[in-house]
Design a protein around this motif. Structure first.
Motif, PDB file in Angstrom:
ATOM      1  N   UNK A  40      -9.901  32.662  -4.552  1.00 21.34           N
ATOM      2  CA  UNK A  40     -10.019  33.486  -5.755  1.00 21.34           C
ATOM      3  C   UNK A  40     -10.931  32.733  -6.711  1.00 21.34           C
ATOM      4  N   UNK A  41     -11.216  33.348  -7.846  1.00 18.62           N
ATOM      5  CA  UNK A  41     -11.928  32.621  -8.896  1.00 18.62           C
ATOM      6  C   UNK A  41     -10.882  32.058  -9.843  1.00 18.62           C
ATOM      7  N   UNK A  42     -10.943  30.740 -10.062  1.00 16.78           N
ATOM      8  CA  UNK A  42      -9.925  30.046 -10.843  1.00 16.78           C
ATOM      9  C   UNK A  42     -10.506  29.512 -12.146  1.00 16.78           C
ATOM     10  N   UNK A  43      -9.751  29.718 -13.222  1.00 16.07           N
ATOM     11  CA  UNK A  43     -10.081  29.109 -14.517  1.00 16.07           C
ATOM     12  C   UNK A  43      -8.845  28.386 -15.032  1.00 16.07           C
ATOM     13  N   UNK A  44      -9.074  27.522 -16.022  1.00 18.09           N
ATOM     14  CA  UNK A  44      -7.995  26.665 -16.487  1.00 18.09           C
ATOM     15  C   UNK A  44      -8.024  26.596 -18.004  1.00 18.09           C
ATOM     16  N   UNK A  45      -6.887  26.954 -18.595  1.00 17.77           N
ATOM     17  CA  UNK A  45      -6.753  26.947 -20.048  1.00 17.77           C
ATOM     18  C   UNK A  45      -6.020  25.684 -20.464  1.00 17.77           C
ATOM     19  N   UNK A 102     -15.983  23.219   2.107  1.00 19.44           N
ATOM     20  CA  UNK A 102     -15.374  23.943   0.992  1.00 19.44           C
ATOM     21  C   UNK A 102     -15.270  23.064  -0.246  1.00 19.44           C
ATOM     22  N   UNK A 103     -14.772  21.856  -0.062  1.00 22.47           N
ATOM     23  CA  UNK A 103     -14.492  20.997  -1.208  1.00 22.47           C
ATOM     24  C   UNK A 103     -15.732  20.284  -1.732  1.00 22.47           C
ATOM     25  N   UNK A 104     -16.782  20.219  -0.922  1.00 25.31           N
ATOM     26  CA  UNK A 104     -18.025  19.577  -1.372  1.00 25.31           C
ATOM     27  C   UNK A 104     -18.918  20.538  -2.146  1.00 25.31           C
ATOM     28  N   UNK A 105     -18.660  21.842  -1.998  1.00 28.11           N
ATOM     29  CA  UNK A 105     -19.510  22.854  -2.627  1.00 28.11           C
ATOM     30  C   UNK A 105     -18.691  23.785  -3.518  1.00 28.11           C
ATOM     31  N   UNK A 106     -17.713  23.214  -4.220  1.00 30.59           N
ATOM     32  CA  UNK A 106     -16.767  24.035  -4.971  1.00 30.59           C
ATOM     33  C   UNK A 106     -17.441  24.885  -6.033  1.00 30.59           C
ATOM     34  N   UNK A 107     -18.397  24.325  -6.757  1.00 33.87           N
ATOM     35  CA  UNK A 107     -19.041  25.090  -7.835  1.00 33.87           C
ATOM     36  C   UNK A 107     -19.774  26.301  -7.286  1.00 33.87           C
ATOM     37  N   UNK A 108     -20.592  26.103  -6.247  1.00 32.04           N
ATOM     38  CA  UNK A 108     -21.356  27.213  -5.692  1.00 32.04           C
ATOM     39  C   UNK A 108     -20.433  28.267  -5.095  1.00 32.04           C
ATOM     40  N   UNK A 109     -19.383  27.811  -4.423  1.00 32.62           N
ATOM     41  CA  UNK A 109     -18.451  28.750  -3.808  1.00 32.62           C
ATOM     42  C   UNK A 109     -17.721  29.562  -4.874  1.00 32.62           C
ATOM     43  N   UNK A 110     -17.280  28.894  -5.941  1.00 26.77           N
ATOM     44  CA  UNK A 110     -16.609  29.615  -7.022  1.00 26.77           C
ATOM     45  C   UNK A 110     -17.537  30.632  -7.684  1.00 26.77           C
ATOM     46  N   UNK A 121      11.027  13.216   6.412  1.00 26.65           N
ATOM     47  CA  UNK A 121       9.906  13.546   5.524  1.00 26.65           C
ATOM     48  C   UNK A 121       9.847  15.050   5.246  1.00 26.65           C
ATOM     49  N   UNK A 122       9.618  15.392   3.998  1.00 26.62           N
ATOM     50  CA  UNK A 122       9.451  16.788   3.595  1.00 26.62           C
ATOM     51  C   UNK A 122       7.992  16.995   3.222  1.00 26.62           C
ATOM     52  N   UNK A 123       7.350  17.938   3.866  1.00 20.84           N
ATOM     53  CA  UNK A 123       5.929  18.204   3.668  1.00 20.84           C
ATOM     54  C   UNK A 123       5.790  19.527   2.926  1.00 20.84           C
ATOM     55  N   UNK A 124       5.480  19.462   1.634  1.00 23.78           N
ATOM     56  CA  UNK A 124       5.263  20.659   0.833  1.00 23.78           C
ATOM     57  C   UNK A 124       3.791  21.018   0.942  1.00 23.78           C
ATOM     58  N   UNK A 125       3.443  21.858   1.926  1.00 20.80           N
ATOM     59  CA  UNK A 125       2.054  21.985   2.358  1.00 20.80           C
ATOM     60  C   UNK A 125       1.237  22.975   1.537  1.00 20.80           C
ATOM     61  N   UNK A 126       1.869  24.001   0.977  1.00 23.08           N
ATOM     62  CA  UNK A 126       1.109  25.108   0.405  1.00 23.08           C
ATOM     63  C   UNK A 126       1.530  25.405  -1.025  1.00 23.08           C
ATOM     64  N   UNK A 127       0.545  25.717  -1.855  1.00 27.44           N
ATOM     65  CA  UNK A 127       0.801  26.244  -3.200  1.00 27.44           C
ATOM     66  C   UNK A 127       0.187  27.637  -3.237  1.00 27.44           C
ATOM     67  N   UNK A 128       1.034  28.635  -3.330  1.00 24.64           N
ATOM     68  CA  UNK A 128       0.572  30.021  -3.306  1.00 24.64           C
ATOM     69  C   UNK A 128       1.546  30.882  -4.082  1.00 24.64           C
ATOM     70  N   UNK A 129       1.096  32.083  -4.405  1.00 31.44           N
ATOM     71  CA  UNK A 129       1.925  33.059  -5.102  1.00 31.44           C
ATOM     72  C   UNK A 129       1.499  34.445  -4.647  1.00 31.44           C
ATOM     73  N   UNK A 130       2.158  35.465  -5.174  1.00 34.09           N
ATOM     74  CA  UNK A 130       1.767  36.837  -4.839  1.00 34.09           C
ATOM     75  C   UNK A 130       0.364  37.155  -5.344  1.00 34.09           C
ATOM     76  N   UNK A 131      -0.094  36.405  -6.348  1.00 35.19           N
ATOM     77  CA  UNK A 131      -1.403  36.672  -6.938  1.00 35.19           C
ATOM     78  C   UNK A 131      -2.545  36.051  -6.144  1.00 35.19           C
ATOM     79  N   UNK A 132      -2.295  34.894  -5.535  1.00 33.62           N
ATOM     80  CA  UNK A 132      -3.368  34.218  -4.805  1.00 33.62           C
ATOM     81  C   UNK A 132      -2.829  33.002  -4.070  1.00 33.62           C
ATOM     82  N   UNK A 133      -3.495  32.651  -2.973  1.00 37.00           N
ATOM     83  CA  UNK A 133      -3.328  31.323  -2.387  1.00 37.00           C
ATOM     84  C   UNK A 133      -4.166  30.379  -3.231  1.00 37.00           C
TER      85      UNK A 133
END
Length: 567
Positions: free
Chosen positions: A346-351, A13-21, A311-323
Motif C-alpha cells: 500500500x502507500x504508507x504515510x506517517x504522522x 523491494x527494500x533497496x528501492x522503497x522510495x520508487x516503489x512507494x 521461541x515465538x516468532x511474530x512474523x507478520x504485521x497486518x490488518x484488514x486495511x493492509x499488509x
C-alpha cells in the motif's frame, strides 16, 4: 495490478522503497482519481503533491458512508476503480464494534507474497532442520452477505476459504482442509488437536494468528484429553463430530487404533503439572508462529509455561486495511520485535505524534530513527490516508526501508476523570502484577477491564482468570491479590495517582477473579456476535454491557487496593 519490479525479491523491494512507494501511489491515484470520493479532492488529478495537499486524513467514520453504499449495491466506483468482490469484517474486539472494509483478490495474492518473502527467514531460523508439518489452528465461519450479495467475513477466515489457501499443498499442515473449513469452531478445535496428536512426530511448528488462540487450544486440550486419548486408542472420531467431511478426513489421519500413542498421551496429560506440555507432546516443534505484540503480550508468560519457552516468532504485521511488514529477525526478543515494511503493499504515510511536530506527515523513507508515528494507509480498495490507529516507533532500516516496532493502539483504554490510561500503561501494570502471581505459582490466563462509574467515586475494574502451575484449581489468597491491586496502581500514570491519592476522585482499583473457562465463554460470546475466532483478540477493555454480563456471572472473588499509590 502491481508495480513493475521483481516483487519476490526482498532485497530489491527494500533497496528501492522510495520508487516503489511512488509507483504504488501513482497506480492507486490513476485507478481511483475519478471515483466519487477522490473526485471531491483531486478533480481527476493523480499528482502526488496534489494528493498530499488536498486529501484529508480520515478515520472509519469518515469513509464508512461510502463503504456502506457499495455494500448496499451501488457501483464500486463510489470509492475505487477496482472491482470489489467482498468485504473484510474486523474482529470488533479492539474498538467495540465491527467495521467492514472493501477488498478483492489482490489482498490474497499479497498474503501469498508475504509468505514467500518470509520463508527464507523461517528456514534460516529452523537452522537446517527439515520443516515437515505445521500444526495450524485455523478457523472459519460461514460467510454472511451484504444487501447487494457480496460476501463478508474476517480477513483470515476469507483467506482460508479462498482457492489461494485451498490450492496449497495439503501436506504442509497437520489438519486436512475439511477441519479448517468446518463451520463449527468447537468441532474444528477438537479435530485440530486430534490430528496434531496423531502426527506428533511430524510437526515442526505450531501456529495461530493470535497467541490467545494457542492458549485457548491448550485449555481445550486440558478439558478434552481423555476423550482424545479414547479416539486415538480405538481409531474412531467422537460421535458428536457431525460434519461428515470432517469425520471422513480425520478418520483417514487416525489410520486405525493406536493404543501405544494413547498410553503416551494419557501418561503426559496425567502428570501433576502441565509445564512444558507442548514440548512433551510435540517434541520436534522448533518454534511457535503467532502475533504477540500489543495487548497479546499478556499471554506470553502463559505460553512460555506450557511450551518451556519455545521461541515465538511474530512474523507478520497486518490488518484488514493492509499488509504492512514482516519480521526478518526471528531470533529477536519479543519486546524488541520489529517489522520491515513491504513498500509494495500500500502507500504508507506517517504522522509524527510528538508535541513539536504533531502535524507533520512524512513518507515512508523520510521517517526518523527513534521517532513515534501514527500509521496512515492508502490502499487499492478505497481507503485514502486512513489512520489505522496504531502507534509505531522507527527502530532501524533494512536497506533503505524503515523497520518499526508496534507500540500500542491510539485509543484511550480507561478514563474516569481527565486521566488517560492507554494500552501501554495497562500492560506495564499487568507485567508487575504477574511477577507477584509467579511467587505464588499462579498464572494469568485471561484479563480485561472497564471503568465502573456506577460507584462513587468511579474505579478501574480488572477481570482475571487464574490457573495454578502445579495443581488443579485455584485458591484465592487475599494478601496476594490485594498486593496485585497495589502494584498495578503504582504502574499507572501520575495523573491517575493524583486523582486517586490527593482528592479521592478515583476509587481503589479492583480485581474480580472469575471461574476457569470464563474467557473461553467471552470468546464464544464475541464469535456469536460475528467475530472470527481466527482473528479474535481478547478486548483489553470491555465496551459491551452484554459481554460484561458474561464476566459478572462468573465472578468468584473481589479484591481491592488497600492503599493509595505513592505520587
Amino acid at each position: 495490478m502491481s508495480p513493475s519490479f521483481d516483487c519476490m525479491d526482498l532485497e530489491a523491494l527494500t533497496s528501492n522503497a522510495k520508487q516503489i512507494q511512488d509507483d504504488v501511489l501513482k497506480q492507486i491515484l490513476t485507478l481511483n482519481a475519478n471515483t466519487e470520493y477522490l473526485q471531491r479532492y483531486l478533480h481527476g488529478s493523480s499528482d502526488k503533491e496534489h494528493f498530499k495537499k488536498n486529501v484529508p486524513v480520515i478515520t472509519y467514520e469518515d469513509v464508512s458512508p461510502y463503504i456502506e453504499r457499495v455494500a448496499n449495491g451501488e457501483p464500486s466506483n463510489v470509492i475505487t476503480g477496482n472491482s470489489i468482490t467482498g468485504f473484510f469484517l474486523s474482529s470488533g474486539t479492539s474498538g467495540g464494534k465491527h467495521k467492514i472494509f472493501p477488498m478483492n483478490n489482490i489482498f490474497f495474492e499479497n498474503l501469498l507474497l508475504y509468505k514467500a518473502l518470509s520463508s527464507p527467514f523461517v528456514s534460516k531460523y529452523m537452522d537446517g532442520a527439515k520443516r515437515e508439518k505445521e500444526m495450524m489452528f485455523g478457523f472459519t465461519r460461514p460467510l454472511s452477505k451484504t444487501p447487494s450479495g457480496l460476501p463478508v467475513s474476517g480477513g483470515v477466515s476469507s483467506f482460508l476459504q479462498s482457492d489461494y489457501f485451498k490450492n496449497q499443498p495439503s501436506e504442509l499442515y497437520s489438519s486436512p482442509i475439511d477441519v479448517t473449513l468446518c463451520p463449527d469452531n468447537i468441532h474444528s478445535m477438537y479435530c485440530h488437536l486430534l490430528c496434531g496428536l496423531v502426527q506428533r512426530n511430524e510437526i515442526t511448528s505450531m501456529s495461530a494468528y493470535f497467541v490467545s488462540i494457542l492458549v485457548r487450544a491448550i485449555n481445550f486440550l486440558e478439558t478434552h484429553w481423555r476423550e482424545l486419548c479414547s479416539n486415538t486408542r480405538y481409531g474412531h472420531v467422537s460421535e458428536w463430530i457431525t460434519d461428515q467431511k470432517c469425520r471422513d478426513s480425520v478418520t483417514i489421519i487416525l489410520g486405525g487404533p493406536n493404543p501405544e500413542l494413547a498410553n503416551f498421551i494419557e501418561y503426559e496429560c496425567n502428570k501433576k503439572s502441565w509445564q512444558g506440555i507442548i514440548r512433551r507432546l510435540w517434541p520436534k516443534v522448533k518454534f511457535i508462529d503467532c502475533v504477540v505484540t500489543g495487548s497479546m503480550t499478556q499471554y506470553i508468560p502463559t505460553l512460555d509455561f506450557y511450551s518451556n519457552k519455545l521461541p515465538i516468532y511474530s512474523v507478520l504485521y497486518a490488518s484488514s486495511e493492509s499488509i504492512f511488514g514482516i519480521n526478518v529477525d526471528p531470533s529477536s526478543k519479543l519486546e524488541d520485535v520489529s517489522y520491515t515494511c513491504l513498500p509494495n503493499m500500500s502507500y504508507f504515510e506517517f504522522k509524527q505524534i510528538d508535541e513539536e511536530n504533531k502535524d507533520d506527515i512524512v513518507d515512508l523513507v523520510n521517517v526518523k530513527l527513534g521517532c513515534y508515528y501514527e500509521l496512515l494507509v492508502t490502499n487499492y480498495f478505497g481507503l485514502h490516508r486512513y489512520n489505522i490507529g496504531d502507534i509505531l516507533q522507527v527502530t532501524g532500516f533494512y536497506n533503505s526501508t524503515p523497520q518499526f516496532r508496534f507500540i500500542r493502539r491510539k485509543e484511550t483504554v480507561l478514563s474516569i476523570q481527565t486521566e488517560i490510561t492507554i494500552e501501554e500503561h495497562i500492560l506495564k501494570a499487568l507485567y508487575h502484577a504477574t511477577l507477584v502471581l509467579e511467587s505464588s505459582n499462579l498464572m494469568l490466563m485471561g484479563n480485561t477491564c472497564y471503568e465502573d462509574i456506577s460507584t462513587n467515586p468511579g474505579h478501574y475494574v480488572f477481570y482475571w482468570e487464574l490457573n495454578n502451575k502445579n495443581i488443579d484449581g485455584v485458591e484465592l489468597d487475599n494478601k496476594v491479590l490485594v498486593k496485585c491491586c497495589c502494584v498495578m496502581e503504582e504502574s499507572l500514570s501520575p495523573l491517575y495517582k493524583t486523582f486517586r491519592s490527593k482528592d479521592g476522585s478515583i476509587g481503589a482499583l479492583e480485581i474480580r477473579v472469575v471461574q476457569q473457562g470464563t474467557f473461553d465463554s467471552l470468546m464464544d460470546f464475541f464469535v456469536s456476535k460475528g467475530s472470527s475466532i481466527s482473528q479474535y483478540k481478547t478486548p483489553l477493555c470491555i465496551k459491551s454491557s452484554e459481554a460484561l454480563t458474561v464476566l459478572e456471572d462468573k465472578v468468584l472473588g473481589r479484591f481491592f487496593s488497600d492503599k493509595c499509590p505513592p505520587l
